[in-house]
Design an enzyme around this catalytic site. Sequence first.
Site, PDB file in Angstrom:
ATOM      1  N   GLY A   1       0.817  -1.212   0.000  1.00  0.00           N
ATOM      2  CA  GLY A   1       0.000   0.000   0.000  1.00  0.00           C
ATOM      3  C   GLY A   1       0.849   1.260   0.000  1.00  0.00           C
ATOM      4  O   GLY A   1       0.573   2.221  -0.729  1.00  0.00           O
ATOM      5  N   ALA A   2       1.920   1.274   0.807  1.00  0.00           N
ATOM      6  CA  ALA A   2       2.750   2.477   0.909  1.00  0.00           C
ATOM      7  C   ALA A   2       3.485   2.732  -0.401  1.00  0.00           C
ATOM      8  O   ALA A   2       3.462   3.846  -0.937  1.00  0.00           O
ATOM      9  CB  ALA A   2       3.744   2.324   2.064  1.00  0.00           C
TER      10      ALA A   2
ATOM     11  N   THR B   1      -9.291 -11.228  12.308  1.00  0.00           N
ATOM     12  CA  THR B   1      -9.264  -9.775  12.455  1.00  0.00           C
ATOM     13  C   THR B   1     -10.064  -9.277  13.669  1.00  0.00           C
ATOM     14  O   THR B   1     -11.079  -9.886  14.064  1.00  0.00           O
ATOM     15  CB  THR B   1      -9.795  -9.078  11.178  1.00  0.00           C
ATOM     16  OG1 THR B   1      -9.923  -7.687  11.416  1.00  0.00           O
ATOM     17  CG2 THR B   1     -11.133  -9.615  10.737  1.00  0.00           C
TER      18      THR B   1
ATOM     19  N   ARG C   1      -4.749  -3.480  21.688  1.00  0.00           N
ATOM     20  CA  ARG C   1      -4.270  -4.850  21.465  1.00  0.00           C
ATOM     21  C   ARG C   1      -3.258  -5.320  22.508  1.00  0.00           C
ATOM     22  O   ARG C   1      -3.263  -6.481  22.908  1.00  0.00           O
ATOM     23  CB  ARG C   1      -3.629  -4.934  20.086  1.00  0.00           C
ATOM     24  CG  ARG C   1      -4.654  -4.877  19.001  1.00  0.00           C
ATOM     25  CD  ARG C   1      -4.028  -4.840  17.639  1.00  0.00           C
ATOM     26  NE  ARG C   1      -5.083  -4.758  16.652  1.00  0.00           N
ATOM     27  CZ  ARG C   1      -4.888  -4.562  15.363  1.00  0.00           C
ATOM     28  NH1 ARG C   1      -3.660  -4.419  14.905  1.00  0.00           N
ATOM     29  NH2 ARG C   1      -5.902  -4.515  14.531  1.00  0.00           N
TER      30      ARG C   1
ATOM     31  N   HIS D   1       2.384  -9.483  15.073  1.00  0.00           N
ATOM     32  CA  HIS D   1       1.490  -8.978  14.031  1.00  0.00           C
ATOM     33  C   HIS D   1       2.017  -7.733  13.335  1.00  0.00           C
ATOM     34  O   HIS D   1       1.876  -7.569  12.128  1.00  0.00           O
ATOM     35  CB  HIS D   1       0.155  -8.644  14.711  1.00  0.00           C
ATOM     36  CG  HIS D   1      -0.886  -8.062  13.811  1.00  0.00           C
ATOM     37  ND1 HIS D   1      -1.455  -8.777  12.791  1.00  0.00           N
ATOM     38  CD2 HIS D   1      -1.476  -6.838  13.789  1.00  0.00           C
ATOM     39  CE1 HIS D   1      -2.358  -8.014  12.168  1.00  0.00           C
ATOM     40  NE2 HIS D   1      -2.374  -6.837  12.751  1.00  0.00           N
TER      41      HIS D   1
ATOM     42  N   GLU E   1       5.037   0.405   6.988  1.00  0.00           N
ATOM     43  CA  GLU E   1       5.431  -0.300   8.214  1.00  0.00           C
ATOM     44  C   GLU E   1       6.945  -0.292   8.404  1.00  0.00           C
ATOM     45  O   GLU E   1       7.427  -0.425   9.529  1.00  0.00           O
ATOM     46  CB  GLU E   1       4.872  -1.733   8.201  1.00  0.00           C
ATOM     47  CG  GLU E   1       4.973  -2.400   9.566  1.00  0.00           C
ATOM     48  CD  GLU E   1       4.257  -3.731   9.660  1.00  0.00           C
ATOM     49  OE1 GLU E   1       3.325  -3.994   8.857  1.00  0.00           O
ATOM     50  OE2 GLU E   1       4.638  -4.529  10.545  1.00  0.00           O
TER      51      GLU E   1
ATOM     52  N   ARG F   1       0.396   0.257  18.164  1.00  0.00           N
ATOM     53  CA  ARG F   1      -0.450   0.763  17.074  1.00  0.00           C
ATOM     54  C   ARG F   1      -1.907   0.381  17.313  1.00  0.00           C
ATOM     55  O   ARG F   1      -2.206  -0.748  17.714  1.00  0.00           O
ATOM     56  CB  ARG F   1      -0.001   0.166  15.742  1.00  0.00           C
ATOM     57  CG  ARG F   1      -0.943   0.492  14.594  1.00  0.00           C
ATOM     58  CD  ARG F   1      -0.482  -0.085  13.293  1.00  0.00           C
ATOM     59  NE  ARG F   1      -0.662  -1.501  13.160  1.00  0.00           N
ATOM     60  CZ  ARG F   1      -1.768  -2.102  12.694  1.00  0.00           C
ATOM     61  NH1 ARG F   1      -2.821  -1.391  12.341  1.00  0.00           N
ATOM     62  NH2 ARG F   1      -1.819  -3.415  12.590  1.00  0.00           N
TER      63      ARG F   1
ATOM     64  N   SER G   1      -2.784   1.527  10.491  1.00  0.00           N
ATOM     65  CA  SER G   1      -1.617   1.291   9.630  1.00  0.00           C
ATOM     66  C   SER G   1      -1.943   1.613   8.179  1.00  0.00           C
ATOM     67  O   SER G   1      -1.199   2.337   7.506  1.00  0.00           O
ATOM     68  CB  SER G   1      -1.126  -0.149   9.733  1.00  0.00           C
ATOM     69  OG  SER G   1      -0.163  -0.364   8.724  1.00  0.00           O
ATOM     70  N   LEU G   2      -3.072   1.118   7.693  1.00  0.00           N
ATOM     71  CA  LEU G   2      -3.433   1.431   6.303  1.00  0.00           C
ATOM     72  C   LEU G   2      -3.508   2.942   6.126  1.00  0.00           C
ATOM     73  O   LEU G   2      -3.105   3.490   5.106  1.00  0.00           O
ATOM     74  CB  LEU G   2      -4.767   0.769   5.934  1.00  0.00           C
ATOM     75  CG  LEU G   2      -4.741  -0.764   5.815  1.00  0.00           C
ATOM     76  CD1 LEU G   2      -6.135  -1.301   5.503  1.00  0.00           C
ATOM     77  CD2 LEU G   2      -3.763  -1.233   4.751  1.00  0.00           C
TER      78      LEU G   2
HETATM   79  C1  LIG Z   1      -3.179 -10.308   8.653  1.00  0.00           C
HETATM   80  C2  LIG Z   1      -3.047  -8.823   8.796  1.00  0.00           C
HETATM   81  C3  LIG Z   1      -4.168  -8.008   8.736  1.00  0.00           C
HETATM   82  C4  LIG Z   1      -4.045  -6.621   8.844  1.00  0.00           C
HETATM   83  N1  LIG Z   1      -5.163  -5.828   8.789  1.00  0.00           N
HETATM   84  C5  LIG Z   1      -5.030  -4.489   8.889  1.00  0.00           C
HETATM   85  C6  LIG Z   1      -6.172  -3.646   8.821  1.00  0.00           C
HETATM   86  O1  LIG Z   1      -7.300  -4.094   8.668  1.00  0.00           O
HETATM   87  N2  LIG Z   1      -5.982  -2.301   8.925  1.00  0.00           N
HETATM   88  C7  LIG Z   1      -4.753  -1.749   9.098  1.00  0.00           C
HETATM   89  O2  LIG Z   1      -4.648  -0.527   9.196  1.00  0.00           O
HETATM   90  N3  LIG Z   1      -3.648  -2.534   9.147  1.00  0.00           N
HETATM   91  C8  LIG Z   1      -3.761  -3.880   9.043  1.00  0.00           C
HETATM   92  N4  LIG Z   1      -2.643  -4.667   9.101  1.00  0.00           N
HETATM   93  C9  LIG Z   1      -1.316  -4.041   9.034  1.00  0.00           C
HETATM   94  C10 LIG Z   1      -1.044  -3.624   7.587  1.00  0.00           C
HETATM   95  O3  LIG Z   1      -1.588  -4.567   6.717  1.00  0.00           O
HETATM   96  C11 LIG Z   1       0.439  -3.507   7.275  1.00  0.00           C
HETATM   97  O4  LIG Z   1       1.087  -2.765   8.269  1.00  0.00           O
HETATM   98  C12 LIG Z   1       0.627  -2.800   5.943  1.00  0.00           C
HETATM   99  O5  LIG Z   1      -0.108  -3.448   4.933  1.00  0.00           O
HETATM  100  C13 LIG Z   1       2.095  -2.712   5.520  1.00  0.00           C
HETATM  101  O6  LIG Z   1       2.122  -2.106   4.244  1.00  0.00           O
HETATM  102  P1  LIG Z   1       3.492  -1.666   3.569  1.00  0.00           P
HETATM  103  O7  LIG Z   1       3.145  -1.059   2.270  1.00  0.00           O
HETATM  104  O8  LIG Z   1       4.288  -0.885   4.524  1.00  0.00           O
HETATM  105  O9  LIG Z   1       4.263  -3.038   3.353  1.00  0.00           O
HETATM  106  P2  LIG Z   1       3.869  -4.405   2.613  1.00  0.00           P
HETATM  107  O10 LIG Z   1       2.474  -4.445   2.160  1.00  0.00           O
HETATM  108  O11 LIG Z   1       4.378  -5.481   3.515  1.00  0.00           O
HETATM  109  O12 LIG Z   1       4.752  -4.352   1.318  1.00  0.00           O
HETATM  110  C14 LIG Z   1       6.156  -4.467   1.352  1.00  0.00           C
HETATM  111  C15 LIG Z   1       6.657  -4.398  -0.073  1.00  0.00           C
HETATM  112  O13 LIG Z   1       8.070  -4.367  -0.063  1.00  0.00           O
HETATM  113  C16 LIG Z   1       8.573  -5.293  -0.992  1.00  0.00           C
HETATM  114  N5  LIG Z   1       9.906  -5.700  -0.540  1.00  0.00           N
HETATM  115  C17 LIG Z   1      10.294  -6.036   0.711  1.00  0.00           C
HETATM  116  N6  LIG Z   1      11.601  -6.347   0.713  1.00  0.00           N
HETATM  117  C18 LIG Z   1      12.040  -6.187  -0.540  1.00  0.00           C
HETATM  118  C19 LIG Z   1      13.289  -6.374  -1.180  1.00  0.00           C
HETATM  119  N7  LIG Z   1      14.383  -6.797  -0.521  1.00  0.00           N
HETATM  120  N8  LIG Z   1      13.383  -6.151  -2.508  1.00  0.00           N
HETATM  121  C20 LIG Z   1      12.289  -5.746  -3.212  1.00  0.00           C
HETATM  122  N9  LIG Z   1      11.087  -5.574  -2.664  1.00  0.00           N
HETATM  123  C21 LIG Z   1      10.974  -5.785  -1.346  1.00  0.00           C
HETATM  124  C22 LIG Z   1       7.549  -6.412  -1.001  1.00  0.00           C
HETATM  125  O14 LIG Z   1       7.627  -7.167  -2.187  1.00  0.00           O
HETATM  126  C23 LIG Z   1       6.257  -5.602  -0.920  1.00  0.00           C
HETATM  127  O15 LIG Z   1       5.899  -5.155  -2.201  1.00  0.00           O
HETATM  128  C24 LIG Z   1      -2.765  -6.054   9.037  1.00  0.00           C
HETATM  129  C25 LIG Z   1      -1.640  -6.877   9.129  1.00  0.00           C
HETATM  130  C26 LIG Z   1      -1.785  -8.242   9.044  1.00  0.00           C
HETATM  131  C27 LIG Z   1      -0.568  -9.102   9.223  1.00  0.00           C
END
Ligand SMILES: Cc1cc2nc3c(=O)[nH]c(=O)nc-3n(C[C@H](O)[C@H](O)[C@H](O)COP(=O)(O)OP(=O)(O)OC[C@H]3O[C@@H](n4cnc5c(N)ncnc54)[C@H](O)[C@@H]3O)c2cc1C
Length: 592
Positions: free
Chosen positions: A21-22, A259, A291, A358, A391, A402, A407-408
């Site tokens: 998402g980020a 969830t 939590r 988590h 994250e 958190r 987080s989203l």
């Molecule tokens: C089961 C679950 C349910 C959740 N539900 C919620 C919710 O309902 N609401 C909420 O606010 N939060 C929720 N969270 C938390 C939230 O989903 C995460 O904190 C958030 O999605 C993280 O997003 P991000 O974009 O930071 O990283 P991620 O979505 O983890 O993406 C990381 C990206 O980095 C890339 N990457 C990593 N390392 C490398 C590398 N070495 N080389 C190239 N690419 C790399 C990966 O391929 C990926 O594309 C939940 C978490 C879990 C575990």
Amino acid sequence: MTSSTNITFHSHDVVIVGAGGAGLMAALGTAKRGFSVACISKVFPTHSHTVAAQGGINAALGNHTEDDWRWHMYDTVRGSDWLGDQDAIEHMCRNAPRAIMELEKIGVPFSRDANGKLYQRIYGGQSTHFGKGELAYRAVAAADRTGHAILHSLYSQALKHRTQFFSEFFVLDLILDHDKAVCGVIAWNMAEGTLHSFRAQIVILATGGYSQVYRTNTSSSICTGDGNAMCLRAGLPLQDMEFVQFHPTGIHDAGFLITEAARAEGGYLLNNIGERFMQRYAPQYADLASRDVIARAMATEIAEGRGVGKHNDHLHLCIHHLPSATIHEKLPTVYETAQAFAGIDACQALIPVAPSAHYTMGGIPANHHCEVKTITTSGLETVPGLMAIGEAACLSVHGANRLGCNSLLDLIVFAESAADRIAAQLKPQTKLSALPASYSSPLFEQFDHIRTAKGTIQAAHLKKEMQQIMQKYAGVFRTEELLNKGAVALQTLTTALPDIAIGDQSLLWNNALLEVLELRNLLLQSQVTIHAALMRKESRGAHFRQDYPKRDDSNWLKHSLVWKDLRYANREVRQTPLSSDIASIPLEERCY
Ligand SMILES: Cc1cc2nc3c(=O)[nH]c(=O)nc-3n(C[C@H](O)[C@H](O)[C@H](O)COP(=O)(O)OP(=O)(O)OC[C@H]3O[C@@H](n4cnc5c(N)ncnc54)[C@H](O)[C@@H]3O)c2cc1C
């Protein structure tokens, strides 16, 4: 001949590592503003971990009951146990409604209520009137598949705005120039077996969290905090790594998440005498307390013999009193997860649950513009050429704990801030000079060294041991004795790392090599996490020290910073909001 002799060079204004998402929101934001954007991901973008996010995304829209971004801010500061930076928290909460409208406009299919307004559910720790009113209906959701809906919409929009994707590329390290400014990254294209060097005006790390350091976790296996480890190797510190969130309801043994939306829709926890025990621990919020509070209550119930199952080692979540139409319409993933991983029909039976790692509150220190910070002899400084979001970053909006659905929100709001900052400071479509080979060749040589390792120890074995050590010594409850034991055990594993066995030395889809690279990253973060936990001699948010059970604001109202060599420093918590629209939220005892 080494594999580093044949490298493909790329040049972009913005290189984003991560397509969750980020990363996707930042790609969309910068591409829309005319920058040439490379978005690199080790998995196909829509397989990123964000796809698993379920319950929702917070914004004080007031669609169900009255609401105000200031109440959201108060809840977030309280949820963070006052460790969150109030300038960043203000920025997130006041911009939340705009973020939701933005997502809605690009096509995210949010659930709606009977009046056609965006549906909002209650969620843990969210209140009205600065904690004095009723629970707040603040989480906007797409059933319990919110992350899936957001990620797919963002990906199609980022494509539309001509982001260049490099999928199944594993980024190995940051490239630094002689002044320690970040000027690109090196990567391994796993699908084609080639090596790449990316030059950029700015690198944004959006690599997600590192919950895979624990044996029982709710995260996908790709959550190995690679960006955090890249920073450590680049000589930068990580912030607040002692704060790891244990979600109360991971499926017993398997870890997979049930969830919090299950409790928001009316579910509750039960111990082995059928008691709704949360009412004893959090009289006002009960099953919707924060939590960390619930995870500790569950661990206490289990420790005092009131757990369920043959070994009294877990508890029950009850949702079978809810109408089955509610379960199927609002909680379809909960139903499917319980069926697939606990083998039960949640409309009829109790779901076996236990706390599961988590979310990782700590990460790459950054301000609310997402610029990465470090401490040098001159004080707190910005690292040129580097930003962090999602994250992976520690901005710090979540502080010591958190709140669900924040987080989203953090991903969307701060990815947009990063894009704004880039637009204000950099010129799109700038031609960059080629980097001297000397900047990246030591990094490629290090990669070759790992790839050609001829040791005897299997990476899977080391990873399992590391996860067990973290689970046992740095879990929900911590003490000096436990943490010290964990630190010693981790040191032994780290010493064994050079003796790793990699049977296959090819560059083409070499899973053994990938496993070792991720393990190397995880081990670094485990050590930093345990060290930060040892140093913080108080209990705050998710970090609970049985030997220091109280929060200690006189000595510990500060962020921690830890480097790869375990050097330790502190940074002040920013308690002043950005604007005069809200006063600083003063310290108080945190109770639910
Ligand atoms: C089961 C679950 C349910 C959740 N539900 C919620 C919710 O309902 N609401 C909420 O606010 N939060 C929720 N969270 C938390 C939230 O989903 C995460 O904190 C958030 O999605 C993280 O997003 P991000 O974009 O930071 O990283 P991620 O979505 O983890 O993406 C990381 C990206 O980095 C890339 N990457 C990593 N390392 C490398 C590398 N070495 N080389 C190239 N690419 C790399 C990966 O391929 C990926 O594309 C939940 C978490 C879990 C575990």
